[in-house]
Write a protein that holds these residues in place. Sequence first.
Motif, PDB file in Angstrom:
ATOM      1  N   SER A 253    -133.015 -21.999  75.393  1.00  0.00           N
ATOM      2  CA  SER A 253    -134.475 -22.345  74.459  1.00  0.00           C
ATOM      3  C   SER A 253    -134.632 -21.021  73.821  1.00  0.00           C
ATOM      4  O   SER A 253    -134.644 -21.279  72.365  1.00  0.00           O
ATOM      5  CB  SER A 253    -135.583 -22.575  75.320  1.00  0.00           C
ATOM      6  OG  SER A 253    -135.343 -23.867  76.187  1.00  0.00           O
TER       7      SER A 253
ATOM      8  N   ASP B 299    -132.990 -29.494  72.307  1.00  0.00           N
ATOM      9  CA  ASP B 299    -132.880 -28.734  73.618  1.00  0.00           C
ATOM     10  C   ASP B 299    -133.465 -29.705  74.647  1.00  0.00           C
ATOM     11  O   ASP B 299    -134.516 -30.275  74.715  1.00  0.00           O
ATOM     12  CB  ASP B 299    -134.135 -27.753  73.404  1.00  0.00           C
ATOM     13  CG  ASP B 299    -134.163 -26.833  74.672  1.00  0.00           C
ATOM     14  OD1 ASP B 299    -133.205 -26.633  75.251  1.00  0.00           O
ATOM     15  OD2 ASP B 299    -135.024 -25.690  74.716  1.00  0.00           O
ATOM     16  N   GLU B 300    -132.577 -29.965  75.661  1.00  0.00           N
ATOM     17  CA  GLU B 300    -132.640 -30.800  76.751  1.00  0.00           C
ATOM     18  C   GLU B 300    -133.082 -32.319  76.205  1.00  0.00           C
ATOM     19  O   GLU B 300    -134.252 -32.653  76.792  1.00  0.00           O
ATOM     20  CB  GLU B 300    -133.465 -30.229  77.880  1.00  0.00           C
ATOM     21  CG  GLU B 300    -133.290 -28.858  77.978  1.00  0.00           C
ATOM     22  CD  GLU B 300    -132.926 -28.465  79.501  1.00  0.00           C
ATOM     23  OE1 GLU B 300    -133.171 -29.498  80.269  1.00  0.00           O
ATOM     24  OE2 GLU B 300    -132.936 -27.256  79.785  1.00  0.00           O
TER      25      GLU B 300
HETATM   26 MG    MG Z   1    -135.382 -24.192  77.786  1.00  0.00          MG
END
Ligand code: MG
Lengths: 299, 282
Positions: free
Chosen positions: A41, A153-154
Motif C-alpha cells: 500500500s 490495492d487488494e
Molecule cells: Mg495494504
Amino acid sequence: MILIDSLTMKYGGFTALDDVSFASEPGRVTGFLGPNGAGKSTTMRIMVGLTKPTSGHATVAGRRYADLPNPGREVGVLLDASAQHAGRTGREILTIAARTMGVPGRRVDEMLDLVSLTPTEAGRRVRNYSLGMRQRLGIATALIGDPHVLILDEPANGLDPAGIRWMRDLLRGYADQGGTVLLSSHLLHEIEVIADDLIVIGNGRIVAQGTKAELLATAGTLVRTPDTAVLAQAIASAGLVAHSSGPDLLRVESDPHVVGRIALETGVPLVELRAAEGAGLEEMFLELTAETQREGAAA
Amino acid sequence: MSTTTITPTSGTPASGTPTSGTPTAGARRTTYPPIPFGRILGVELRKMFDTRSGFWLLMSIGILAVLASAAVVLFAPDEEIAYGSFAGAIGIPMSILLPVIAVLSVTGEWSQRSGLTTFTLVPSRGRVIAAKAVAAVGVGVAGMAVALAVGALGNVVGSQLAGVPTQWDATAANLGFIVLASVLGQLMGFMLGVLVRNSPGAIVGYFVYAFIVPTLSGVLASTQDWYRDVQQWVDFQYNQTSLYDTVGLSGDEAAQLAVTAGLWLVLPMLVGLWLVSRSEVK
Ligand SMILES: [Mg+2]
Ligand SMILES: Nc1ncnc2c1ncn2[C@@H]1O[C@H](COP(=O)(O)OP(=O)(O)OP(=O)(O)O)[C@@H](O)[C@H]1O
C-alpha cells in the motif's frame, strides 16, 4: 506503463521501502504480492502522490502522477474502498468523481450497472454498505474515467466468489485491450490465477520479479514421505539439493524419476511424487510470511 | 463555477467507442485538458451540502431562523420590531453554523478519509484547498445575503402582524460590515479545519475559539483594568463580532481588526496550510 525507480521510504528509523524498482507493462496484468505490512500500500500511495518518498520516484505513462492534467482519465485508482465519506450515497460519490474528471453524468449509471449495484443500493449511504458493496463502488470509481492504467490495492477484498470471478474477467479484458493493470494481494493463489507478471515484496524489499511462467517454472520435484530425514540424507549423498517444503514434504532440485529411484534404493515409502510447478515461489512466499509471522511459533 | 463536461481534445476514438459501460482500456492515447479551477470549486461546493451532516446543518439554520423570527414577532417590544431584529434572527444562527460547514469541508477529507479519492483525482492539494477556501467564503457571503433578504421579508410581514410601522434600521455600510464579519467567520472555520484536520477536534476548537475564549476575555476585561486597555489589540472575536453592528471603522479599529486577524487567523492558517501540504493522506 508504470515505472518505479529505487523508491525508499523511511518512517523515522523504520524503513518501510528499501530501494524498490519495478515496471508494470501495458497489455499485462502485474500482480504485486507480499505479506501483511510488506509495503504494497505504501508503494501504491507513493505512485499516486499521496505520500512523498524519502528518495526515488515513480512515473505513470512517462510522467509523474501529479503532473497528469486530469489523472482520473488516465489512471484508475482504488487504494481503500472504505475511505469514503460515510454520509454520502454511492451514487453521489460516483457523481462527484465524474464531475471532477469532467465525464458525462451517464457514466455514473453505466458504472453502477457494470459493478452490479442496483439503483436502491446506489441511493443508500455508504455507512450502510457491506464490505463487498464498498469494494464494487471503489472499482466503479476507478473505472469511471475510462483510464488506460489501473492501480488497485487488494481489489478482491470482500468480494464474493462470483464477484472475484467477474473482476478477474474484467481485468483480463482490460489488459487484453492494451491497458496496464497493477493489483496487489497478500494471497499467492488469488494473484496466480490472473497475473501475467509477478512482483514479490517482503519487508520493503523486492524479493522476486518476472513473468508468472518464469517464476512458476522453478524446476524440481515434490516428494512427500514420512521419513523426510532419511530421504533428505540419501538425496544429499547423491549430490542433489533438497529443500524442506513442509513437515513431510521435500522439494528436490532434480527430476521425478531420479528422486523416485533414490527413494526406491533407500527403501523409503512415498506418499506423493510429482513435478514441483510453482512450488519454489510458494516456498519463498511462505518463508517470507514466516519471517513476519504474527501468530507466534506455529508448529 | 461551471460543471460542464469537457471532452478530450483529440476526441473520442473513432471506433470501439463503448456503447455500454464496458471499459476500453488503453488502446488509445489522448491528451486531456487540465481540470479547470471552476470545476473543482463546483465540486467542493456540492460536497459541502451532499452529506447528512451538511444537510442537517442547513436544515437547522432554517429551523432556528423561523423560530427566532417568530419569537421577534411574539415577544419583542414594539420598538424592536425592526429590520435589524429580523435579519439577526436568521443571520445569527447562520454566522454560528456556517463556519462549521467550512470546518467539515476540510476535516472530512481526513476524518472520513475521502481525501484518498479527492487528492488522487486532483493531486494538487493547493488547488483543492483553495477551492474549499473560496467555497467557504462564498457560502458565507451567500448565507448573509439570504439572511438579509429574508430578514427584509420578515420585517415587512412581521411588522404587519404586530400592527406596528415597518422600520428600517440598517444602513448599506452596516450590511457591508455584516458580510465582512461573516467572511471572517468562514475563514476562521476553514483555518481550524486545515490546522486540526480532524472533525470532532476542529469543531470543539471552533466552539472554544468562538465562544469560550471571548467569554474569558470579557470576564478578564471587566475585572482587570490593564487588560481592558489592550483587549481590542488582542481579542479577535471582539473585533469581529463588533462588525455586526458597526457603520464605520475608525483608523484604530481597522488596525485592531487587522492585527488580531493576523495573529488569530492568518498565522495559524499559514501553519495549517503548511501542514496540509506535507501531511500523508492515508
Ligand atoms: Mg495494504
Ligand atoms: N506513518 C507510518 N509510520 C510508521 N510506519 C508506517 C507508517 N505507514 C506505514 N508504516 C509501516 O510500513 C509498513 C508497510 O505498510 P503497508 O501498508 O504498505 O503494507 P502492505 O503491504 O500494504 O500490507 P497489507 O497486506 O497488510 O495491506 C508497515 O510495517 C507499516 O506499519
